[in-house]
Design an enzyme around this catalytic site. Structure first.
Site, PDB file in Angstrom:
ATOM      1  N   HIS A 195      -8.111  -4.420  -1.401  1.00 50.00           N
ATOM      2  CA  HIS A 195      -6.840  -3.830  -0.992  1.00 50.00           C
ATOM      3  C   HIS A 195      -6.161  -4.549   0.176  1.00 50.00           C
ATOM      4  CE1 HIS A 195      -3.953  -0.579  -0.970  1.00 50.00           C
ATOM      5  NE2 HIS A 195      -4.094  -0.500   0.328  1.00 50.00           N
ATOM      6  N   ASP A 250      -9.520  -3.410  -6.368  1.00 44.07           N
ATOM      7  CA  ASP A 250      -8.962  -2.446  -5.414  1.00 44.07           C
ATOM      8  C   ASP A 250      -9.524  -1.047  -5.658  1.00 44.07           C
ATOM      9  OD1 ASP A 250      -7.390  -0.923  -3.710  1.00 44.07           O
ATOM     10  OD2 ASP A 250      -5.602  -2.138  -4.062  1.00 44.07           O
ATOM     11  N   SER A 288       0.822  -1.206   0.000  1.00 41.87           N
ATOM     12  CA  SER A 288       0.000   0.000   0.000  1.00 41.87           C
ATOM     13  C   SER A 288       0.866   1.269   0.000  1.00 41.87           C
ATOM     14  CB  SER A 288      -0.951  -0.059   1.206  1.00 41.87           C
ATOM     15  OG  SER A 288      -1.930   0.928   1.095  1.00 41.87           O
TER      16      SER A 288
END
Length: 653
Positions: A642, A596, A510
């Site tokens: 995610h 995502d 991330s």
């Protein structure tokens, strides 16, 4: 009219825009590329899979979800089912099934959160599928045969205000801005209770430990505001504790008609525990109860009738501070040196005399502990079914950054390893949002230790490991400090004989992709490979696009390049995508997710294309003996959102 409007409509329906076609072709070619490359690793994949399954099965007893204690009753979740047991019988197998996700048609979902009503007659559960950020709340009536009473879609959080009134927040496009109340009395109805107007703020709800108040918490990255719902009068309008004040974060607990306020108000701007009467809760009435030591991270606070327990981190070490409301004394409890992460257990009853929690590290499966207020001591819980024998050494180091700041590093390696400078090293980094690097147990980390790897976790600025100032010192116009910290950490590891550049890999997920990708551009010679999961790589273009769901909210972390040219230039100076150039890059593996919502796949595809081109340009210009072209591989997972995979999906990854 016919000549202008109708053809334009038809045109939209029949042709595919060039960019969309390019995107689809790019996606297809990446998939083919991945299929070709991954085929080379089949034998290794099978070996690793077998090893990870063996470790998972060995420690699955330790990995069960935390238990919810309610007097004599214990509620716990296992394999998508929820069970009820008597406190003494949990491990004896005398359990009563209350809920099965599969039986109610939620087979692809996992249980995220459980809330039991005060009279234990209702249970609210949130179920989340891997392909979505939104969860579904299912409310069960707990009778002899539990029945499903209500299903609420797109829920983020929920709490019982009374035995039959549930408050919940709804989530849309990654934002939470509405709070609703729904009743389970004879007169069933649902109504909107609170709406947040500011896009930078995210709304959450929480019940104070003594269940006297339900708090509506509206938080941005730097500022917060709390409203109280009195659980004795749940239909009354919420009352404000203290109006939002830029830069002041606060959270509220309650005891004996006083609010206990965990806040950054006052100097230094770190968390302190303050209190104020319920009737006059404004900031001017806040009195200091307890202040944290410098460079200390407050992980959590648990309130009990006569004590509060503060879960703390300092330079990587974990400890508890137990504050007595009766004697006003503080007792500091040291915890085992291997521990890196707390996992808290739910204590719905604030009158209990014991605080339960688990300790873990990347290579130590969770181990249960209890702190007894009566005995003033720490108890290691019942002997594990599997004795945890980790032949692993934990070392804590400090690296000196460019501005002389000391940056903590946690290192794990096999005790029996000889010649550490020849061993492969996996370096981990995050450094954003004031969030600590994830150091909970992962089977693959233990496997790497057993295979002779060294694992290093770099607690760089921008993360939260040394308190709020550590985050502040690494966000907005201080982002480069995190990059300098990461460079200093890797260089110190190599200097001390932990591996060397040609055996070093860097891992990030991330927002950690920003610092990892930046290091890859500025110091590519320090590492041989980089592994990124759903990485954030194009800070500039994302922060220039206010149509994306999180851009406004994120300005407090990265700055606002649309309003400030200096900020735009600064972001451009470190942004991974913007700074790719023809040079010798390490090999890169990126895992991205088709669903995502946080990291658009298009941006990752562009990054991969640009990086490959730069690496090839460099190779064609230099053509030296022994010159190698790095592998730049993209694996696009159809499932998973995610960085949030089930055990099965994480295993296949």
């Amino acid at each position: 009219q016919e000549g202008t409007k109708i053809p334009s409509k038809r045109k939209q329906n029949t042709s595919t825009p060039t960019s969309e076609l390019l995107y689809k072709n790019l996606l297809k070619s990446e998939q083919e590329n991945w299929n070709g490359i991954s085929a080379r690793y089949e034998t290794m994949t099978e070996r690793i899979k077998a090893k990870l399954e063996e470790l998972h099965n060995k420690y699955s007893f330790n990995l069960g979800s935390p238990r919810i204690r309610f007097g004599e009753n214990v509620y716990f979740e296992e394999n998508g089912c929820i069970f009820l047991s008597k406190a003494d019988d949990v491990d004896e197998g005398n359990v009563e099934p209350l809920f099965s996700a599969e039986d109610l048609g939620f087979s692809d979902a996992f249980i995220q959160r459980i809330r039991i009503s005060p009279d234990q007659r209702h249970m609210a559960i949130s179920l989340k599928s891997e392909n979505s950020e939104e969860a579904t709340c299912v409310v069960m009536k707990l009778c002899h045969f539990p029945v499903m009473e209500k299903v609420i879609p797109n829920v983020f959080n929920f709490e019982w205000a009374t035995n039959d009134i549930l408050y919940y927040t709804s989530q849309k496009n990654l934002k939470c801005q509405n709070v609703f109340m729904t009743t389970f009395t004879n007169q069933k109805h649902t109504k909107l209770v609170y709406t947040e107007q500011d896009a930078r703020f995210f709304v959450d709800i929480y019940c104070t430990k003594d269940r006297r108040f339900l708090t509506i918490n509206s938080n941005s990255k730097t500022t917060s505001e709390v409203w109280l719902v009195d659980c004795r009068y749940p239909f009354k309008l919420p009352t404000l504790v203290q109006a939002r004040t830029q830069g002041v974060i606060y959270h509220v607990e309650h005891r004996n008609n006083e609010l206990y306020i965990l806040t950054t108000y006052g100097e230094p701007a770190e968390y302190k525990l303050m209190k104020a009467p319920v009737a006059s809760s404004g900031m001017e009435n806040w009195q200091l109860v307890y202040a944290l030591e410098e460079k200390t991270k407050l992980v959590d606070l648990e309130m009990f009738s006569d004590h509060s327990v503060l879960f703390l981190k300092n330079a990587g070490h974990l400890y508890l501070n137990v504050f007595s409301f009766v004697s006003h004394s503080v007792q500091s409890i040291k915890l085992p040196t291997w521990a890196c992460e707390f996992e808290l257990e739910s204590h719905p009853e604030h009158t209990t005399s014991t605080c339960y929690f688990r300790l873990t590290s990347p290579v130590h499966p969770p181990k249960r502990f209890a702190y007894s207020f009566k005995e003033n001591n720490l108890i290691e819980q019942a002997v594990q079914e599997v004795p945890i024998t980790t032949n692993c050494h934990t070392t804590r180091l400090l690296a000196k950054s460019k501005d002389e700041t000391l940056v903590p590093i946690t290192v794990f390696h096999n005790m029996n390893s000889k010649e550490l400078h020849r061993k492969p090293l996996l370096v981990h980094v995050y450094g954003a949002y004031g969030i600590d690097l994830n150091m909970s147990f992962k089977e693959e980390k233990l496997m790497l230790i057993e295979e002779g790897w060294i694992l290093a976790y770099c607690h760089v600025r921008g993360g939260g490991e040394l308190g709020l100032s550590w985050h502040k010192d690494g966000c907005q116009h201080n982002k480069l400090k995190g990059l300098y910290d990461l460079k200093a950490c890797i260089m110190l590891l190599h200097e001390l004989g932990f591996s060397q550049p040609k055996y070093t890999a860097l891992a990030a997920a991330s927002a950690g992709g920003v610092l990892a990708g930046a290091l890859c551009n500025t110091e590519p010679e320090l590492i041989r490979a980089m592994v990124l999961q759903a990485p954030f790589l194009d800070v500039l273009n994302v922060m220039m696009n206010t149509h994306l769901p999180l851009t406004i909210e994120e300005q407090e972390e990265w700055g606002n390049p649309l309003a400030d040219e200096r900020c735009m230039k600064y972001i451009k100076s470190y942004c991974p995508y913007q700074n790719i150039k023809p040079q010798h890059y390490p090999s890169v593996l990126i895992t991205a997710y088709g669903n995502d919502q946080r990291i658009p796949l298009a941006g990752i595809l562009q990054y991969v294309q640009k990086l490959r081109k730069a690496a090839l340009d460099h190779a064609s210009r230099t053509r030296k003996e022994g010159n190698w072209i790095p592998n730049i591989i993209l694996d696009i997972q159809a499932n998973g959102s995610h960085c949030d995979s089930s055990w099965e999906d994480a295993l296949s990854e």
